[in-house]
Design an enzyme around this catalytic site. Structure first.
Site, mmCIF file in Angstrom:
data_model
loop_
_atom_site.group_PDB
_atom_site.id
_atom_site.type_symbol
_atom_site.label_atom_id
_atom_site.label_comp_id
_atom_site.label_asym_id
_atom_site.label_seq_id
_atom_site.Cartn_x
_atom_site.Cartn_y
_atom_site.Cartn_z
ATOM 1 N N ALA A 1 6.576 76.533 -0.839
ATOM 2 C CA ALA A 1 7.109 77.890 -0.674
ATOM 3 C C ALA A 1 6.223 78.952 -1.309
ATOM 4 O O ALA A 1 6.613 80.120 -1.355
ATOM 5 C CB ALA A 1 8.510 77.973 -1.267
ATOM 6 N N ILE B 1 4.266 79.501 5.855
ATOM 7 C CA ILE B 1 5.557 79.232 6.479
ATOM 8 C C ILE B 1 6.614 78.944 5.422
ATOM 9 O O ILE B 1 7.754 79.399 5.522
ATOM 10 C CB ILE B 1 5.427 78.060 7.471
ATOM 11 C CG1 ILE B 1 4.516 78.472 8.636
ATOM 12 C CG2 ILE B 1 6.794 77.632 7.999
ATOM 13 C CD1 ILE B 1 4.089 77.311 9.508
ATOM 14 N N SER C 1 4.706 68.015 12.595
ATOM 15 C CA SER C 1 3.649 68.858 13.151
ATOM 16 C C SER C 1 3.466 68.549 14.625
ATOM 17 O O SER C 1 3.666 67.409 15.071
ATOM 18 C CB SER C 1 2.332 68.601 12.407
ATOM 19 O OG SER C 1 1.225 69.103 13.125
ATOM 20 N N TYR D 1 -4.027 62.580 9.534
ATOM 21 C CA TYR D 1 -3.046 63.663 9.467
ATOM 22 C C TYR D 1 -1.892 63.396 10.436
ATOM 23 O O TYR D 1 -0.712 63.536 10.066
ATOM 24 C CB TYR D 1 -3.706 65.002 9.810
ATOM 25 C CG TYR D 1 -2.724 66.148 9.855
ATOM 26 C CD1 TYR D 1 -2.125 66.617 8.693
ATOM 27 C CD2 TYR D 1 -2.381 66.754 11.067
ATOM 28 C CE1 TYR D 1 -1.211 67.666 8.728
ATOM 29 C CE2 TYR D 1 -1.478 67.806 11.109
ATOM 30 C CZ TYR D 1 -0.892 68.260 9.939
ATOM 31 O OH TYR D 1 0.026 69.287 9.978
#
Length: 309
Positions: A22, A26, A150, A175
């Site tokens: 945070a 995003i 993702s 990834y």
């Protein structure tokens, strides 16, 4: 696609939310919107200075925002255990956890403090350890857990024969694996909660494509300057062909607050899922294998040194 899609959130007063990642991008937008809806937001951050700057920015946008900064390095199981220990000692129920933090494609293979391939260890295993250790607080709050996967995971798979990519490291495939793992674990959490009566609901989201720090210069990953990909994404975002950090935060916010989101998946509805207003998504083939999800659950808990079950 709509240039500035948005949504209204329900009143979250009296609800406690934890959002990883945070301190920028995003994740900061997710934390801002939750705080604006009245939630008490816990912001675990790796960099205290960056976290304080993010909290100041949120408070300027949301006067009176209730924010708590906590130190956390998802690449360290010791750090995860320390945060969970402090929160368990405090005893306050958690009503919402958004597993958003992550990193992407270090050019060379790197490892976490515990020896895991950096992307698997940070994106997936760090969150596994955090969610699992916080289960008592999540159960006490009948919580919603949101796992941020993702768009890259659409073509990913679990590299079972070499989870740590020790033999032939491929940054993008590693990834993709980490983000498939994030999705499979989130779905398995929902199934196990229903089976065992934990009272937790778990949903998935993906942000599409947006200009964030994910592909920008990040010395901790060995990337000393912005990649060409992020420069292209910035240009596409500027003309409305991909999302923005604000629009990319919306699928996770829907997953976090929709009444019947248990086991569901949300992302942008625009062309190719790159941007646009949030909408429910069909699970990608990489996320549909329930046997693989169960196997990954057990393997992941074993790797982070927590009881399997």
């Amino acid at each position: 696609m709509p240039r500035h899609p948005d949504l209204s959130l329900p009143d979250l007063s009296g609800r406690r939310a934890l959002v990883t990642g945070a301190s920028d991008g995003i994740g900061m937008r997710i934390a801002t919107r939750l705080a604006a809806a009245g939630a008490d937001v816990v912001m675990p951050v790796r960099s205290t200075a960056k976290g304080e700057a993010a909290a100041d920015r949120i408070r300027r946008e949301v006067p009176g925002a209730r924010l708590t900064l906590e130190p956390l390095d998802l690449a360290s199981l010791e750090s995860v255990a320390a945060l969970a220990g402090r929160m368990l000692a405090d005893g306050a129920p958690l009503h919402l956890l958004v597993a958003n933090a992550g990193l992407m494609t270090p050019p060379e293979r790197r490892t976490t403090q515990d020896g895991f391939e950096l992307q698997l260890g940070t994106n997936h295993l760090g969150h596994v350890a955090l969610v699992t250790r916080l289960l008592p607080l999540l159960r006490a709050g009948s919580a919603r857990v949101v796992s941020q996967t993702s768009i890259a995971a659409r073509r990913g798979e679990i590299h079972w024969e070499d989870l740590g990519w020790q033999r032939a490291y491929d940054p993008m495939r590693a990834y993709r694996q980490s983000k498939v793992a994030v999705g499979l674990f989130g779905l398995e959490l929902d199934r196990r909660s229903r089976t065992h009566g934990w009272g937790i609901s778990s949903a998935l989201s993906h942000p599409g494509v947006a200009p964030t720090s994910l592909l920008a210069a990040r010395p901790e990953t060995g990337r000393t300057r912005d990649g060409i990909e992020v420069r292209v994404i910035r240009r596409l975002s500027a003309v409305g062909l991909t999302g923005t950090p604000d629009s990319a935060a919306l699928p996770a916010l829907v997953a976090a607050t929709a009444p019947a989101a248990s086991g569901r998946f949300y992302g942008p509805r625009g062309l190719g899922g790159a941007g646009g207003a949030p909408a429910e998504q069909t699970l990608w083939p990489s996320l549909r294998d329930t046997a693989a999800a169960s196997r990954l659950w057990d393997a992941s808990l074993e790797m982070v040194g927590l009881p399997v079950g």
